[in-house]
Motif scaffolding. Sequence first.
Motif, mmCIF file in Angstrom:
data_model
loop_
_atom_site.group_PDB
_atom_site.id
_atom_site.type_symbol
_atom_site.label_atom_id
_atom_site.label_comp_id
_atom_site.label_asym_id
_atom_site.label_seq_id
_atom_site.Cartn_x
_atom_site.Cartn_y
_atom_site.Cartn_z
ATOM 1 N N VAL A 21 0.848 -1.202 0.000
ATOM 2 C CA VAL A 21 0.000 0.000 0.000
ATOM 3 C C VAL A 21 0.881 1.248 0.000
ATOM 4 C CG1 VAL A 21 -1.651 1.332 1.368
ATOM 5 C CG2 VAL A 21 -1.995 -1.124 1.046
ATOM 6 N N GLU A 22 1.946 1.234 0.788
ATOM 7 C CA GLU A 22 2.855 2.380 0.822
ATOM 8 C C GLU A 22 3.554 2.570 -0.522
ATOM 9 O OE1 GLU A 22 6.714 4.082 3.276
ATOM 10 O OE2 GLU A 22 5.673 2.313 4.005
ATOM 11 N N ALA A 23 3.965 1.476 -1.147
ATOM 12 C CA ALA A 23 4.602 1.565 -2.461
ATOM 13 C C ALA A 23 3.639 2.135 -3.500
ATOM 14 C CB ALA A 23 5.098 0.190 -2.897
ATOM 15 N N LEU A 24 2.389 1.738 -3.429
ATOM 16 C CA LEU A 24 1.394 2.276 -4.354
ATOM 17 C C LEU A 24 1.134 3.753 -4.085
ATOM 18 C CD1 LEU A 24 -1.038 -0.738 -4.540
ATOM 19 C CD2 LEU A 24 0.312 0.203 -6.427
ATOM 20 N N GLU A 25 1.209 4.167 -2.828
ATOM 21 C CA GLU A 25 1.067 5.584 -2.493
ATOM 22 C C GLU A 25 2.192 6.394 -3.134
ATOM 23 O OE1 GLU A 25 1.170 8.483 1.435
ATOM 24 O OE2 GLU A 25 0.737 6.367 1.691
ATOM 25 N N LEU A 26 3.405 5.885 -3.063
ATOM 26 C CA LEU A 26 4.538 6.576 -3.683
ATOM 27 C C LEU A 26 4.404 6.606 -5.202
ATOM 28 C CD1 LEU A 26 7.416 5.138 -1.467
ATOM 29 C CD2 LEU A 26 6.447 7.447 -1.404
ATOM 30 N N LEU A 27 3.940 5.503 -5.787
ATOM 31 C CA LEU A 27 3.713 5.464 -7.228
ATOM 32 C C LEU A 27 2.659 6.490 -7.624
ATOM 33 C CD1 LEU A 27 4.167 4.199 -10.013
ATOM 34 C CD2 LEU A 27 2.466 2.454 -9.389
ATOM 35 N N MET A 28 1.596 6.591 -6.839
ATOM 36 C CA MET A 28 0.548 7.569 -7.116
ATOM 37 C C MET A 28 1.103 8.985 -7.081
ATOM 38 S SD MET A 28 -2.493 8.444 -7.853
ATOM 39 C CE MET A 28 -3.714 7.204 -7.520
ATOM 40 N N ARG A 29 1.923 9.278 -6.099
ATOM 41 C CA ARG A 29 2.511 10.614 -5.997
ATOM 42 C C ARG A 29 3.345 10.939 -7.239
ATOM 43 N NH1 ARG A 29 6.526 11.430 -1.320
ATOM 44 N NH2 ARG A 29 4.930 10.176 -0.333
ATOM 45 N N GLN A 53 -6.561 8.734 -17.189
ATOM 46 C CA GLN A 53 -6.389 7.334 -17.582
ATOM 47 C C GLN A 53 -5.053 7.095 -18.290
ATOM 48 O OE1 GLN A 53 -9.366 8.938 -18.051
ATOM 49 N NE2 GLN A 53 -10.459 7.859 -16.437
ATOM 50 N N ASP A 54 -4.491 8.140 -18.900
ATOM 51 C CA ASP A 54 -3.188 8.004 -19.557
ATOM 52 C C ASP A 54 -2.083 7.650 -18.562
ATOM 53 O OD1 ASP A 54 -4.430 8.769 -21.920
ATOM 54 O OD2 ASP A 54 -3.768 10.856 -21.779
ATOM 55 N N PHE A 55 -2.305 7.930 -17.294
ATOM 56 C CA PHE A 55 -1.294 7.705 -16.271
ATOM 57 C C PHE A 55 -1.631 6.544 -15.332
ATOM 58 C CE2 PHE A 55 -0.230 11.726 -17.941
ATOM 59 C CZ PHE A 55 1.112 11.909 -17.713
ATOM 60 N N GLY A 56 -2.708 5.842 -15.600
ATOM 61 C CA GLY A 56 -3.065 4.658 -14.820
ATOM 62 C C GLY A 56 -3.462 4.937 -13.382
ATOM 63 N N LEU A 57 -3.914 6.143 -13.093
ATOM 64 C CA LEU A 57 -4.244 6.501 -11.714
ATOM 65 C C LEU A 57 -5.428 5.689 -11.185
ATOM 66 C CD1 LEU A 57 -3.804 10.371 -11.902
ATOM 67 C CD2 LEU A 57 -2.131 8.645 -11.252
ATOM 68 N N ASP A 58 -6.395 5.422 -12.045
ATOM 69 C CA ASP A 58 -7.548 4.618 -11.615
ATOM 70 C C ASP A 58 -7.121 3.224 -11.174
ATOM 71 O OD1 ASP A 58 -9.195 6.730 -12.224
ATOM 72 O OD2 ASP A 58 -9.791 5.940 -14.183
ATOM 73 N N SER A 64 -4.929 -0.138 -4.583
ATOM 74 C CA SER A 64 -4.659 0.332 -3.223
ATOM 75 C C SER A 64 -5.851 0.097 -2.311
ATOM 76 C CB SER A 64 -4.320 1.821 -3.230
ATOM 77 O OG SER A 64 -3.128 2.045 -3.914
ATOM 78 N N ARG A 65 -7.035 0.390 -2.826
ATOM 79 C CA ARG A 65 -8.240 0.181 -2.018
ATOM 80 C C ARG A 65 -8.456 -1.297 -1.725
ATOM 81 N NH1 ARG A 65 -11.217 4.576 -5.468
ATOM 82 N NH2 ARG A 65 -10.877 6.369 -4.136
ATOM 83 N N GLN A 66 -8.206 -2.139 -2.709
ATOM 84 C CA GLN A 66 -8.384 -3.570 -2.497
ATOM 85 C C GLN A 66 -7.398 -4.095 -1.458
ATOM 86 O OE1 GLN A 66 -7.969 -4.783 -6.549
ATOM 87 N NE2 GLN A 66 -10.156 -4.647 -6.964
ATOM 88 N N LEU A 67 -6.174 -3.622 -1.519
ATOM 89 C CA LEU A 67 -5.183 -4.035 -0.529
ATOM 90 C C LEU A 67 -5.520 -3.474 0.844
ATOM 91 C CD1 LEU A 67 -1.909 -3.665 -2.591
ATOM 92 C CD2 LEU A 67 -2.860 -5.784 -1.688
ATOM 93 N N SER A 68 -5.978 -2.230 0.882
ATOM 94 C CA SER A 68 -6.311 -1.590 2.153
ATOM 95 C C SER A 68 -7.509 -2.247 2.818
ATOM 96 C CB SER A 68 -6.607 -0.106 1.944
ATOM 97 O OG SER A 68 -5.455 0.557 1.498
ATOM 98 N N GLY A 74 -4.648 2.853 6.975
ATOM 99 C CA GLY A 74 -3.563 3.370 7.789
ATOM 100 C C GLY A 74 -3.572 4.883 7.799
ATOM 101 N N PRO A 75 -2.704 5.497 8.587
ATOM 102 C CA PRO A 75 -2.702 6.949 8.726
ATOM 103 C C PRO A 75 -2.274 7.675 7.463
ATOM 104 C CG PRO A 75 -0.839 5.998 9.890
ATOM 105 C CD PRO A 75 -1.710 4.861 9.431
ATOM 106 N N ASN A 76 -1.515 7.037 6.575
ATOM 107 C CA ASN A 76 -1.019 7.713 5.384
ATOM 108 C C ASN A 76 -1.879 7.469 4.157
ATOM 109 O OD1 ASN A 76 1.196 8.676 6.809
ATOM 110 N ND2 ASN A 76 2.363 6.824 6.421
ATOM 111 N N GLU A 77 -3.099 6.969 4.324
ATOM 112 C CA GLU A 77 -3.894 6.592 3.179
ATOM 113 C C GLU A 77 -5.025 7.570 2.893
ATOM 114 O OE1 GLU A 77 -5.002 2.511 3.707
ATOM 115 O OE2 GLU A 77 -2.982 2.020 4.323
ATOM 116 N N GLY A 78 -4.952 8.781 3.394
ATOM 117 C CA GLY A 78 -5.972 9.773 3.139
ATOM 118 C C GLY A 78 -6.054 10.171 1.680
ATOM 119 N N TRP A 79 -4.979 10.010 0.937
ATOM 120 C CA TRP A 79 -4.974 10.354 -0.476
ATOM 121 C C TRP A 79 -5.876 9.445 -1.281
ATOM 122 C CZ3 TRP A 79 -3.409 6.667 -3.947
ATOM 123 C CH2 TRP A 79 -2.761 5.564 -3.406
ATOM 124 N N LEU A 80 -6.242 8.288 -0.749
ATOM 125 C CA LEU A 80 -7.094 7.370 -1.495
ATOM 126 C C LEU A 80 -8.466 7.977 -1.757
ATOM 127 C CD1 LEU A 80 -6.289 3.989 0.262
ATOM 128 C CD2 LEU A 80 -5.645 4.659 -2.040
#
Length: 98
Positions: A21-29, A53-58, A64-68, A74-80
Amino acid sequence: MSAYDRFLASNVSPRERAFLVEALELLMRERLNGLRIAIAVAAARGDRLPDVQDFGLDDILRLSRQLSDGAGAGPNEGWLEARAPVETRLSTGRRRTS
């Protein structure tokens, strides 16, 4: 059974899930930063603005949601829940320097 189903059915520890989940957060950023830059460049050139959609954000958000869901939020997942902030500048002129 899809690869995704096999992954979620596998024995992934909570620690490993949190790491993913943390790795996906960094990828999203990074992808959001790339999108912002691409939008600025396209706007400056007068080209078509790139789409989310060109950047695969969806896909990143969905995974991330499925893993979460299995690990709890967690505390760092507010960006979801937040929408991707997209800023464009309409003026393409140079900045004035004093």
